[in-house]
Design a protein around this motif. Sequence first.
Motif, PDB file in Angstrom:
ATOM      1  N   THR A 196       0.868  -1.195  -0.041  1.00 55.55           N
ATOM      2  CA  THR A 196      -0.168  -0.017  -0.077  1.00 55.55           C
ATOM      3  C   THR A 196       0.734   1.343   0.039  1.00 55.55           C
ATOM      4  O   THR A 196       1.971   1.190   0.118  1.00 55.55           O
ATOM      5  N   ALA A 201      -0.730  -4.451   3.686  1.00 58.54           N
ATOM      6  CA  ALA A 201      -2.136  -4.906   4.362  1.00 58.54           C
ATOM      7  C   ALA A 201      -2.194  -6.191   4.166  1.00 58.54           C
ATOM      8  O   ALA A 201      -1.741  -6.770   3.101  1.00 58.54           O
ATOM      9  N   GLN A 218      -3.792  -3.130   8.679  1.00 55.84           N
ATOM     10  CA  GLN A 218      -2.849  -2.460   7.495  1.00 55.84           C
ATOM     11  C   GLN A 218      -1.731  -1.481   8.349  1.00 55.84           C
ATOM     12  O   GLN A 218      -1.955  -1.102   9.351  1.00 55.84           O
ATOM     13  N   LEU A 227      -8.365  -3.545  10.151  1.00 58.72           N
ATOM     14  CA  LEU A 227      -9.359  -3.295   8.985  1.00 58.72           C
ATOM     15  C   LEU A 227     -10.577  -3.746   9.575  1.00 58.72           C
ATOM     16  O   LEU A 227     -10.976  -4.882   9.949  1.00 58.72           O
ATOM     17  N   GLU A 245      -4.622  -2.585  -3.440  1.00 56.34           N
ATOM     18  CA  GLU A 245      -4.885  -1.238  -3.184  1.00 56.34           C
ATOM     19  C   GLU A 245      -4.619  -0.703  -4.687  1.00 56.34           C
ATOM     20  O   GLU A 245      -3.653  -0.906  -5.373  1.00 56.34           O
ATOM     21  N   LEU A 250      -8.584   0.114  -0.747  1.00 48.58           N
ATOM     22  CA  LEU A 250      -8.164  -1.081  -0.640  1.00 48.58           C
ATOM     23  C   LEU A 250      -9.403  -2.095  -1.150  1.00 48.58           C
ATOM     24  O   LEU A 250     -10.635  -1.817  -0.685  1.00 48.58           O
TER      25      LEU A 250
END
Length: 276
Positions: A196, A201, A218, A227, A245, A250
Amino acid sequence: MTGLKTTREGGIPTGRHQDGRWQVQNAPAPDHTFAAGFGGVAAAGGPNDVWAVGYYQPDDHLTFLGLIEHWNGTAWERVQAPALDADYWTLSAVVATGPSDVWAAGTVGTPEGWPRPLLLHYDGRSWTRVSSPDLDSRYGELTQLVAVGPRSVWASGTEEGPDRDPRTLVAHYDGRGWTHQETGIGAGHLHGLTRTRSGVAVVGETSDNGVYRPIGAQLTPGGWQPLDLPQSATARGRMPRSVVETGGRLTVVGIDALGRDANGEPLPPVPFSVTR
Protein backbone atom coordinates in the motif's frame (compact mmCIF):
# COMPACT_ATOMS: atom_id res chain seq x y z
CA MET A 1 2.25 -15.82 -16.67
CA THR A 2 0.44 -18.15 -14.34
CA GLY A 3 1.11 -21.77 -13.43
CA LEU A 4 -1.66 -24.31 -12.99
CA LYS A 5 -1.79 -27.64 -11.21
CA THR A 6 -1.51 -30.70 -13.39
CA THR A 7 -0.81 -34.41 -13.39
CA ARG A 8 2.10 -36.16 -15.05
CA GLU A 9 0.70 -35.83 -18.57
CA GLY A 10 2.25 -32.92 -20.47
CA GLY A 11 4.02 -31.07 -17.69
CA ILE A 12 2.69 -27.92 -16.02
CA PRO A 13 0.58 -25.68 -18.31
CA THR A 14 1.37 -21.95 -18.11
CA GLY A 15 -0.25 -19.00 -19.84
CA ARG A 16 1.57 -16.03 -21.41
CA HIS A 17 -0.28 -12.97 -22.72
CA GLN A 18 1.45 -11.57 -25.80
CA ASP A 19 0.29 -9.56 -28.82
CA GLY A 20 -3.26 -9.42 -27.52
CA ARG A 21 -3.76 -13.12 -26.94
CA TRP A 22 -2.93 -15.90 -24.52
CA GLN A 23 -0.39 -18.56 -25.40
CA VAL A 24 -0.19 -21.82 -23.46
CA GLN A 25 3.11 -23.60 -22.96
CA ASN A 26 4.03 -26.47 -20.67
CA ALA A 27 6.75 -26.16 -18.07
CA PRO A 28 8.70 -29.39 -17.50
CA ALA A 29 7.92 -31.54 -14.50
CA PRO A 30 10.58 -33.80 -12.97
CA ASP A 31 10.78 -37.35 -14.26
CA HIS A 32 8.51 -39.89 -12.58
CA THR A 33 6.18 -37.21 -11.23
CA PHE A 34 2.61 -38.01 -10.25
CA ALA A 35 1.49 -34.37 -9.84
CA ALA A 36 3.05 -30.91 -9.93
CA GLY A 37 2.00 -27.27 -9.86
CA PHE A 38 3.11 -23.67 -9.40
CA GLY A 39 2.04 -21.57 -6.40
CA GLY A 40 3.64 -18.28 -7.42
CA VAL A 41 5.21 -16.46 -10.35
CA ALA A 42 7.27 -13.25 -10.55
CA ALA A 43 9.15 -11.28 -13.20
CA ALA A 44 12.70 -10.43 -12.13
CA GLY A 45 14.38 -8.63 -15.04
CA GLY A 46 11.61 -8.28 -17.60
CA PRO A 47 9.42 -10.59 -19.73
CA ASN A 48 12.38 -12.88 -20.47
CA ASP A 49 13.40 -13.31 -16.84
CA VAL A 50 10.53 -14.89 -14.90
CA TRP A 51 10.54 -17.26 -11.92
CA ALA A 52 7.88 -19.78 -10.90
CA VAL A 53 7.85 -21.84 -7.71
CA GLY A 54 5.67 -24.68 -6.48
CA TYR A 55 5.82 -28.40 -5.75
CA TYR A 56 5.90 -31.85 -7.27
CA GLN A 57 4.86 -35.25 -5.98
CA PRO A 58 7.11 -38.18 -6.98
CA ASP A 59 5.45 -41.35 -8.23
CA ASP A 60 4.42 -43.77 -5.49
CA HIS A 61 5.54 -41.43 -2.71
CA LEU A 62 3.27 -39.75 -0.16
CA THR A 63 5.40 -36.62 -0.06
CA PHE A 64 5.83 -33.28 -1.82
CA LEU A 65 9.06 -31.52 -2.81
CA GLY A 66 9.75 -27.95 -3.85
CA LEU A 67 9.99 -26.93 -7.49
CA ILE A 68 11.79 -23.89 -8.98
CA GLU A 69 11.65 -23.02 -12.68
CA HIS A 70 12.84 -20.10 -14.84
CA TRP A 71 11.46 -18.62 -18.07
CA ASN A 72 14.22 -17.34 -20.40
CA GLY A 73 11.97 -15.86 -23.07
CA THR A 74 11.78 -19.07 -25.07
CA ALA A 75 11.12 -21.94 -22.68
CA TRP A 76 10.79 -22.96 -19.04
CA GLU A 77 13.71 -24.76 -17.45
CA ARG A 78 14.11 -26.40 -14.06
CA VAL A 79 16.61 -24.77 -11.70
CA GLN A 80 18.60 -26.51 -9.00
CA ALA A 81 16.97 -26.03 -5.60
CA PRO A 82 19.04 -25.90 -2.41
CA ALA A 83 19.56 -29.18 -0.61
CA LEU A 84 17.20 -29.40 2.36
CA ASP A 85 17.40 -32.02 5.06
CA ALA A 86 13.70 -32.84 4.70
CA ASP A 87 11.53 -35.23 2.70
CA TYR A 88 8.65 -32.73 2.60
CA TRP A 89 8.83 -29.10 1.49
CA THR A 90 6.87 -26.88 -0.87
CA LEU A 91 6.97 -23.29 -2.16
CA SER A 92 3.87 -21.08 -2.29
CA ALA A 93 5.10 -17.60 -3.29
CA VAL A 94 7.93 -15.80 -5.09
CA VAL A 95 8.80 -12.10 -5.48
CA ALA A 96 11.69 -10.25 -7.12
CA THR A 97 13.18 -6.78 -6.80
CA GLY A 98 15.67 -7.43 -9.61
CA PRO A 99 17.53 -10.17 -11.52
CA SER A 100 19.83 -10.87 -8.57
CA ASP A 101 17.34 -10.44 -5.72
CA VAL A 102 14.54 -13.03 -5.73
CA TRP A 103 12.74 -14.45 -2.70
CA ALA A 104 10.62 -17.60 -2.37
CA ALA A 105 8.56 -18.73 0.61
CA GLY A 106 6.76 -21.87 1.69
CA THR A 107 6.93 -24.63 4.27
CA VAL A 108 9.33 -27.41 5.24
CA GLY A 109 8.61 -30.49 7.34
CA THR A 110 10.53 -31.37 10.49
CA PRO A 111 11.67 -34.92 11.33
CA GLU A 112 8.74 -35.05 13.77
CA GLY A 113 6.29 -34.22 10.97
CA TRP A 114 5.49 -30.61 11.85
CA PRO A 115 5.70 -27.77 9.28
CA ARG A 116 7.97 -24.75 9.67
CA PRO A 117 8.17 -21.54 7.62
CA LEU A 118 10.68 -21.70 4.76
CA LEU A 119 12.53 -18.83 3.03
CA LEU A 120 14.84 -19.13 0.01
CA HIS A 121 16.87 -16.43 -1.78
CA TYR A 122 18.41 -16.15 -5.25
CA ASP A 123 21.42 -13.82 -5.60
CA GLY A 124 21.84 -14.03 -9.37
CA ARG A 125 23.92 -17.21 -9.19
CA SER A 126 22.15 -19.79 -7.03
CA TRP A 127 19.30 -20.41 -4.61
CA THR A 128 20.06 -20.80 -0.90
CA ARG A 129 18.01 -21.35 2.23
CA VAL A 130 17.85 -18.31 4.51
CA SER A 131 18.16 -18.82 8.25
CA SER A 132 15.94 -16.67 10.46
CA PRO A 133 16.11 -17.24 14.24
CA ASP A 134 12.88 -15.30 14.66
CA LEU A 135 11.00 -17.67 12.30
CA ASP A 136 12.84 -21.00 12.20
CA SER A 137 11.59 -22.06 15.64
CA ARG A 138 7.92 -21.50 14.75
CA TYR A 139 5.48 -24.07 13.42
CA GLY A 140 3.59 -22.86 10.37
CA GLU A 141 3.92 -21.75 6.77
CA LEU A 142 4.46 -18.64 4.65
CA THR A 143 2.08 -18.34 1.71
CA GLN A 144 2.39 -14.74 0.46
CA LEU A 145 5.27 -12.39 -0.43
CA VAL A 146 5.42 -8.74 -1.46
CA ALA A 147 8.44 -6.48 -2.04
CA VAL A 148 8.50 -2.77 -1.27
CA GLY A 149 12.17 -2.59 -2.26
CA PRO A 150 15.47 -4.52 -2.05
CA ARG A 151 15.63 -3.84 1.69
CA SER A 152 11.97 -4.21 2.47
CA VAL A 153 10.24 -7.53 1.76
CA TRP A 154 7.13 -8.79 3.54
CA ALA A 155 5.81 -12.34 4.04
CA SER A 156 2.57 -13.60 5.56
CA GLY A 157 0.99 -16.92 6.42
CA THR A 158 -0.13 -18.92 9.43
CA GLU A 159 1.59 -20.34 12.49
CA GLU A 160 0.43 -22.70 15.20
CA GLY A 161 0.30 -21.46 18.77
CA PRO A 162 1.34 -23.41 21.89
CA ASP A 163 -2.04 -25.14 22.01
CA ARG A 164 -1.92 -25.85 18.24
CA ASP A 165 -4.45 -23.12 17.46
CA PRO A 166 -3.86 -21.22 14.17
CA ARG A 167 -2.40 -17.73 14.51
CA THR A 168 -1.61 -15.14 11.90
CA LEU A 169 2.05 -14.84 10.88
CA VAL A 170 3.69 -11.75 9.35
CA ALA A 171 7.45 -11.26 8.85
CA HIS A 172 9.59 -8.43 7.46
CA TYR A 173 13.05 -8.32 5.84
CA ASP A 174 14.88 -5.02 6.41
CA GLY A 175 18.07 -5.71 4.43
CA ARG A 176 19.76 -7.40 7.38
CA GLY A 177 17.40 -10.20 8.37
CA TRP A 178 13.83 -11.40 8.85
CA THR A 179 11.85 -10.58 12.00
CA HIS A 180 8.40 -11.53 13.21
CA GLN A 181 5.89 -8.66 13.23
CA GLU A 182 3.07 -8.11 15.71
CA THR A 183 0.00 -6.96 13.77
CA GLY A 184 -2.49 -7.19 16.62
CA ILE A 185 -4.73 -9.61 14.71
CA GLY A 186 -3.99 -12.73 16.73
CA ALA A 187 -5.84 -15.94 15.88
CA GLY A 188 -6.68 -16.91 12.31
CA HIS A 189 -5.31 -17.64 8.86
CA LEU A 190 -3.88 -15.02 6.48
CA HIS A 191 -4.43 -15.45 2.73
CA GLY A 192 -3.92 -11.97 1.24
CA LEU A 193 -0.96 -9.56 1.35
CA THR A 194 -0.44 -6.40 -0.69
CA ARG A 195 1.71 -3.31 -0.84
CA THR A 196 0.00 0.00 0.00
CA ARG A 197 1.01 3.65 -0.11
CA SER A 198 1.76 3.62 3.61
CA GLY A 199 3.16 0.08 3.92
CA VAL A 200 1.33 -3.23 3.53
CA ALA A 201 -2.05 -4.78 4.31
CA VAL A 202 -3.03 -8.37 5.18
CA VAL A 203 -6.40 -10.14 5.24
CA GLY A 204 -7.72 -13.55 6.20
CA GLU A 205 -10.27 -15.15 8.50
CA THR A 206 -10.76 -16.66 11.91
CA SER A 207 -13.46 -19.05 13.09
CA ASP A 208 -15.87 -18.60 15.99
CA ASN A 209 -18.06 -21.63 16.74
CA GLY A 210 -17.95 -22.75 13.12
CA VAL A 211 -18.66 -19.30 11.64
CA TYR A 212 -15.88 -17.60 9.68
CA ARG A 213 -15.10 -13.98 10.50
CA PRO A 214 -12.98 -11.73 8.24
CA ILE A 215 -9.83 -10.25 9.75
CA GLY A 216 -7.20 -7.82 8.50
CA ALA A 217 -4.71 -5.12 9.39
CA GLN A 218 -2.88 -2.32 7.62
CA LEU A 219 0.55 -0.91 8.37
CA THR A 220 0.47 2.90 8.62
CA PRO A 221 3.07 5.48 9.72
CA GLY A 222 1.51 5.15 13.17
CA GLY A 223 1.83 1.37 13.27
CA TRP A 224 -0.51 -1.52 12.54
CA GLN A 225 -4.21 -0.62 12.43
CA PRO A 226 -7.09 -3.13 12.22
CA LEU A 227 -9.23 -3.28 9.07
CA ASP A 228 -12.93 -3.12 9.87
CA LEU A 229 -14.03 -5.71 7.32
CA PRO A 230 -17.81 -6.25 7.11
CA GLN A 231 -19.17 -9.66 8.01
CA SER A 232 -21.44 -11.63 5.71
CA ALA A 233 -25.04 -12.45 6.54
CA THR A 234 -24.57 -16.02 5.30
CA ALA A 235 -24.78 -18.98 7.67
CA ARG A 236 -21.05 -19.74 7.81
CA GLY A 237 -19.61 -16.25 7.43
CA ARG A 238 -16.94 -14.65 5.24
CA MET A 239 -13.44 -15.75 4.15
CA PRO A 240 -11.23 -13.11 2.46
CA ARG A 241 -8.71 -14.56 0.00
CA SER A 242 -6.91 -11.56 -1.50
CA VAL A 243 -6.42 -7.80 -1.13
CA VAL A 244 -5.14 -5.08 -3.47
CA GLU A 245 -4.80 -1.29 -3.29
CA THR A 246 -5.72 0.86 -6.30
CA GLY A 247 -6.06 4.62 -6.23
CA GLY A 248 -5.53 4.71 -2.49
CA ARG A 249 -8.45 2.33 -1.80
CA LEU A 250 -8.29 -1.28 -0.61
CA THR A 251 -10.35 -3.97 -2.33
CA VAL A 252 -10.81 -7.32 -0.59
CA VAL A 253 -12.19 -10.37 -2.41
CA GLY A 254 -13.05 -13.85 -1.21
CA ILE A 255 -15.98 -16.16 -0.57
CA ASP A 256 -19.08 -16.21 1.64
CA ALA A 257 -19.85 -19.64 3.08
CA LEU A 258 -23.53 -20.61 2.82
CA GLY A 259 -23.50 -23.69 5.02
CA ARG A 260 -25.77 -26.65 4.17
CA ASP A 261 -29.19 -27.12 2.61
CA ALA A 262 -32.23 -28.73 4.24
CA ASN A 263 -30.88 -32.19 3.35
CA GLY A 264 -27.55 -31.52 5.00
CA GLU A 265 -25.65 -31.19 1.73
CA PRO A 266 -22.97 -28.45 1.57
CA LEU A 267 -23.94 -25.40 -0.47
CA PRO A 268 -21.36 -23.89 -2.86
CA PRO A 269 -19.85 -20.64 -1.57
CA VAL A 270 -20.47 -17.35 -3.36
CA PRO A 271 -17.84 -14.70 -4.17
CA PHE A 272 -17.74 -11.28 -2.52
CA SER A 273 -15.86 -8.03 -3.05
CA VAL A 274 -15.68 -4.99 -0.77
CA THR A 275 -13.80 -1.71 -1.24
CA ARG A 276 -12.91 0.96 1.30
